[in-house]
Design a protein around this motif. Sequence first.
Motif, PDB file in Angstrom:
ATOM      1  N   PRO A 190       0.827  -1.214   0.000  1.00 35.90           N
ATOM      2  CA  PRO A 190       0.000   0.000   0.000  1.00 35.90           C
ATOM      3  C   PRO A 190       0.858   1.260   0.000  1.00 35.90           C
ATOM      4  CG  PRO A 190      -0.861  -1.600   1.557  1.00 35.90           C
ATOM      5  CD  PRO A 190       0.456  -2.149   1.086  1.00 35.90           C
TER       6      PRO A 190
ATOM      7  N   ASN B  42      -7.288   1.332 -10.196  1.00 36.03           N
ATOM      8  CA  ASN B  42      -8.630   1.926 -10.176  1.00 36.03           C
ATOM      9  C   ASN B  42      -8.633   3.305 -10.811  1.00 36.03           C
ATOM     10  OD1 ASN B  42     -10.633   3.908  -8.560  1.00 36.03           O
ATOM     11  ND2 ASN B  42     -11.576   1.916  -8.890  1.00 36.03           N
TER      12      ASN B  42
ATOM     13  N   CYS C 206     -13.926   4.696  -3.151  1.00 39.59           N
ATOM     14  CA  CYS C 206     -12.563   4.383  -2.699  1.00 39.59           C
ATOM     15  C   CYS C 206     -12.548   3.469  -1.475  1.00 39.59           C
ATOM     16  CB  CYS C 206     -11.795   5.671  -2.413  1.00 39.59           C
ATOM     17  SG  CYS C 206     -11.430   6.643  -3.899  1.00 39.59           S
TER      18      CYS C 206
ATOM     19  N   LEU D  41     -12.188  -0.262  -1.914  1.00 36.48           N
ATOM     20  CA  LEU D  41     -10.907  -0.822  -2.322  1.00 36.48           C
ATOM     21  C   LEU D  41     -10.050  -1.265  -1.143  1.00 36.48           C
ATOM     22  CD1 LEU D  41     -10.327   1.919  -4.967  1.00 36.48           C
ATOM     23  CD2 LEU D  41     -10.365  -0.500  -5.545  1.00 36.48           C
ATOM     24  N   THR D  42     -10.508  -0.972   0.074  1.00 36.04           N
ATOM     25  CA  THR D  42      -9.679  -1.252   1.248  1.00 36.04           C
ATOM     26  C   THR D  42      -9.393  -2.736   1.495  1.00 36.04           C
ATOM     27  OG1 THR D  42     -11.651  -1.089   2.664  1.00 36.04           O
ATOM     28  CG2 THR D  42     -10.287   0.886   2.414  1.00 36.04           C
TER      29      THR D  42
ATOM     30  N   ILE E 238      -5.884  -3.069   0.556  1.00 30.17           N
ATOM     31  CA  ILE E 238      -4.977  -2.424   1.514  1.00 30.17           C
ATOM     32  C   ILE E 238      -4.821  -3.309   2.753  1.00 30.17           C
ATOM     33  CG2 ILE E 238      -4.603  -0.392   2.931  1.00 30.17           C
ATOM     34  CD1 ILE E 238      -4.352   0.097  -0.098  1.00 30.17           C
TER      35      ILE E 238
ATOM     36  N   VAL F 227      -3.080  -0.315  -4.086  1.00 28.55           N
ATOM     37  CA  VAL F 227      -4.164   0.132  -4.950  1.00 28.55           C
ATOM     38  C   VAL F 227      -3.638   1.325  -5.732  1.00 28.55           C
ATOM     39  CG1 VAL F 227      -6.466   1.130  -5.091  1.00 28.55           C
ATOM     40  CG2 VAL F 227      -5.992  -0.672  -3.412  1.00 28.55           C
TER      41      VAL F 227
ATOM     42  N   HIS G 199      -4.211   4.190  -8.110  1.00 26.40           N
ATOM     43  CA  HIS G 199      -5.462   4.926  -8.328  1.00 26.40           C
ATOM     44  C   HIS G 199      -5.192   6.247  -9.051  1.00 26.40           C
ATOM     45  CE1 HIS G 199      -8.031   8.174  -6.273  1.00 26.40           C
ATOM     46  NE2 HIS G 199      -8.789   7.679  -7.244  1.00 26.40           N
TER      47      HIS G 199
ATOM     48  N   SER H  58      -7.264   9.767   0.119  1.00 30.98           N
ATOM     49  CA  SER H  58      -6.438   8.703  -0.445  1.00 30.98           C
ATOM     50  C   SER H  58      -5.315   8.314   0.501  1.00 30.98           C
ATOM     51  CB  SER H  58      -5.851   9.136  -1.794  1.00 30.98           C
ATOM     52  OG  SER H  58      -6.839   9.154  -2.797  1.00 30.98           O
TER      53      SER H  58
ATOM     54  N   LEU I   5      -4.087   4.539  -0.389  1.00 28.88           N
ATOM     55  CA  LEU I   5      -4.057   4.374  -1.835  1.00 28.88           C
ATOM     56  C   LEU I   5      -2.826   5.043  -2.442  1.00 28.88           C
ATOM     57  CD1 LEU I   5      -7.787   5.192  -2.724  1.00 28.88           C
ATOM     58  CD2 LEU I   5      -6.825   3.089  -1.770  1.00 28.88           C
TER      59      LEU I   5
ATOM     60  N   SER J 244      -2.228   7.287  -5.121  1.00 28.24           N
ATOM     61  CA  SER J 244      -3.109   8.120  -5.938  1.00 28.24           C
ATOM     62  C   SER J 244      -2.367   9.237  -6.657  1.00 28.24           C
ATOM     63  CB  SER J 244      -4.199   8.737  -5.057  1.00 28.24           C
ATOM     64  OG  SER J 244      -5.001   7.738  -4.462  1.00 28.24           O
TER      65      SER J 244
END
Length: 273
Positions: free
Chosen positions: A47, A214, A223, A226-227, A230, A236, A238, A252, A257, A259
């Motif tokens: 992550p 994503n 969002c 999506l955990t 994680i 993830v 993103h 995020s 994430l 991101s």
Amino acid sequence: MSPQVRRPPVFSALVALLALLLVAGCTAQPPPGPTPGPGRTRWQPGPGTPWQWQLNGRADPTAADVPVYDIDGFENSAADVARLHRDGRKVICYINAGAWEDFRPDRADFPAAVRGRPNGWDGERWLDIRRLDVLRPLLERRFDMCRDKGFDAVEPDLMDAYLNDTGFPLTAAHQLTYNRMIARIAHDRGLSVGLKNDVPQIPALVEDFEFAVNEECARYDECAALTPFIKAGKAVFHVEYDLSTEDFCDRSRRLGLSSMRKKLELDRWRQPC
């Protein structure tokens, strides 16, 4: 071990151990599921891993000082991948797994019967993912290309056809079967693989994929869904296109994430969180 348990003499213990090893050698079965290819260990990004996503043309290795590049598998050569590896980066191979593209060198290999409605991108049509007999060998050749060029992982695009108007009566069950087939194809080649979008099926698929990719979960308020990745120690990756970084980066970071903001054409430009 409690003090009442009696330990056997050393000689007896060695004999017992040898007997167990002999039995295990005769009866042991291989572990279930696919395993990495010879000499390969599947990579699993954690992550918050920073990344660059460039699908427009050949990768620019100077665009971002990050440990992961996600680039087009057809447009980039083994030398391009090796250059990124020399810089200490992991490299993800983007391919389209859910739509036929009229600009790819293998376009003639996809029969007209598996090509559905246009998906909104020039030259692309949804694929009939029920036809595993037709699509599996075609995808296997694409994954072979990714492996042979030295990629570490694959990002198969359009993994949520069942949520779209494809021209085929696709169900969530069809998509689960197809996505798991894709994961097996990657794993059989020692490649990691990412789940692209398909947010509703994340709980069922998180164990099959090493990371997620994503688009626009902040825009669509998805969002938090999506955990599971994680929590499983998986990245993830993103992107948002229309929102400013002020609109999504704080959340995020809290969610863990990886991101950034990108332009829709996915060129070298990026604005990370």
